[in-house]
Design a protein around this motif. Structure first.
Motif, PDB file in Angstrom:
ATOM      1  N   HIS A 229      19.424  -2.039   2.029  1.00 50.33           N
ATOM      2  CA  HIS A 229      19.398  -3.320   1.323  1.00 50.33           C
ATOM      3  C   HIS A 229      18.362  -3.359   0.193  1.00 50.33           C
ATOM      4  N   HIS A 230      17.520  -2.330   0.045  1.00 52.50           N
ATOM      5  CA  HIS A 230      16.574  -2.268  -1.074  1.00 52.50           C
ATOM      6  C   HIS A 230      17.032  -1.215  -2.083  1.00 52.50           C
ATOM      7  N   ARG A 231      16.697  -1.450  -3.356  1.00 53.31           N
ATOM      8  CA  ARG A 231      17.070  -0.510  -4.417  1.00 53.31           C
ATOM      9  C   ARG A 231      16.010   0.561  -4.641  1.00 53.31           C
ATOM     10  N   THR A 232      14.747   0.245  -4.318  1.00 58.63           N
ATOM     11  CA  THR A 232      13.647   1.187  -4.528  1.00 58.63           C
ATOM     12  C   THR A 232      12.699   1.145  -3.337  1.00 58.63           C
ATOM     13  N   ARG A 233      11.587   1.818  -3.470  1.00 54.44           N
ATOM     14  CA  ARG A 233      10.622   2.054  -2.383  1.00 54.44           C
ATOM     15  C   ARG A 233      10.355   0.828  -1.511  1.00 54.44           C
ATOM     16  N   VAL A 234      10.348   1.063  -0.205  1.00 54.26           N
ATOM     17  CA  VAL A 234       9.932   0.044   0.763  1.00 54.26           C
ATOM     18  C   VAL A 234       8.437   0.244   0.987  1.00 54.26           C
ATOM     19  N   ASP A 235       7.635  -0.792   0.692  1.00 59.58           N
ATOM     20  CA  ASP A 235       6.182  -0.694   0.765  1.00 59.58           C
ATOM     21  C   ASP A 235       5.603  -1.162   2.086  1.00 59.58           C
ATOM     22  N   ASP A 236       6.279  -2.089   2.762  1.00 59.08           N
ATOM     23  CA  ASP A 236       5.765  -2.625   4.024  1.00 59.08           C
ATOM     24  C   ASP A 236       6.949  -2.998   4.894  1.00 59.08           C
TER      25      ASP A 236
ATOM     26  N   THR B 151       9.306  -2.480  -3.833  1.00 53.97           N
ATOM     27  CA  THR B 151       9.015  -2.497  -5.265  1.00 53.97           C
ATOM     28  C   THR B 151      10.201  -3.029  -6.061  1.00 53.97           C
ATOM     29  N   ASP B 152      11.347  -3.282  -5.405  1.00 54.65           N
ATOM     30  CA  ASP B 152      12.473  -3.895  -6.117  1.00 54.65           C
ATOM     31  C   ASP B 152      12.290  -5.407  -6.265  1.00 54.65           C
ATOM     32  N   GLU B 153      11.056  -5.878  -5.968  1.00 53.15           N
ATOM     33  CA  GLU B 153      10.648  -7.275  -6.171  1.00 53.15           C
ATOM     34  C   GLU B 153      11.280  -8.225  -5.162  1.00 53.15           C
TER      35      GLU B 153
ATOM     36  N   HIS C 123      10.693 -12.034  -6.068  1.00 56.95           N
ATOM     37  CA  HIS C 123       9.348 -12.117  -6.623  1.00 56.95           C
ATOM     38  C   HIS C 123       9.383 -11.628  -8.078  1.00 56.95           C
ATOM     39  N   PRO C 124       8.389 -11.995  -8.891  1.00 59.91           N
ATOM     40  CA  PRO C 124       8.370 -11.527 -10.287  1.00 59.91           C
ATOM     41  C   PRO C 124       7.902 -10.083 -10.450  1.00 59.91           C
ATOM     42  N   THR C 125       7.232  -9.532  -9.445  1.00 57.54           N
ATOM     43  CA  THR C 125       6.763  -8.140  -9.485  1.00 57.54           C
ATOM     44  C   THR C 125       6.953  -7.500  -8.116  1.00 57.54           C
TER      45      THR C 125
END
Length: 194
Positions: A50-57, A70-72, A96-98
């Protein structure tokens, strides 16, 4: 692997979630073998994309997998997925915006409050997620001079002066940032006090 979390099924079995830089979360079945000494065996049982880029948490609790990327976006995914119910709304991602580097779902903490804290850029945001299908932004604060990288709950216990055996309990949020600082924020209602 950028982050991981797990949920125990029994003393000899668990589900492990691992997330990578491509936004893929792998779901592993972990079982304890009968060998001597015992070995843990793993088997890939699924992938969540379900995310397009890195999962951070990533945090698992109460039947949901909470992820920040990081896909906001922040996603709250029921897992294991329930059987489809006619008319049921999916939980939308929280935009989110970032890039979102860290999350703190207070519903999974000893406070058991229906709030989600996120660190996106240098801003800490508070969402009311009592209705996960309609999350509401209720507060935000410039937390640091650079990206917020971690949010954790700290329950401060102090003795009440002049009153033996009485303890004051105060919930605080501790934030870490790429600016090299740690800050603590007193939770008071729906807002922060540094």
């Amino acid at each position: 692997v950028e982050c991981l979390d797990a949920r125990a099924l029994s003393e000899t079995a668990a589900v492990l979630y691992t997330a990578d830089t491509m936004g893929i979360i792998k779901v592993w079945e972990i079982t304890k073998g009968d060998d001597t000494p015992p070995r843990w065996n793993s088997r890939l049982v699924g992938e969540l994309k379900h995310h397009r880029t890195r999962v951070d948490d990533m945090i698992y609790g109460n039947g949901h997998l909470w992820t920040a990327s990081t896909d906001e976006t922040v996603h709250v995914i029921p897992h294991p997925a329930p059987a489809p119910t006619p008319g049921a709304k999916a939980i939308p991602p929280i935009q989110h915006p970032t890039a979102v580097k860290t999350i703190l779902p207070l519903s999974l903490s000893p406070l058991a409050e229906p709030y989600l804290l996120t660190g996106s850029g240098e801003v800490i945001r508070v969402y009311d997620v009592s209705s996960p299908e309609e999350p509401e932004l209720i507060a935000e604060t410039d937390g640091h001079w650079h990206d917020v990288t971690a949010l954790r709950l700290w329950i401060r216990r102090t003795e009440v002066e002049g009153e033996p055996c009485k303890v004051r309990v105060e919930p605080w949020v501790v934030s870490a940032s790429l600016d090299g600082t740690l800050r603590r924020w007193k939770l008071s209602g729906k807002s922060f006090d540094p």
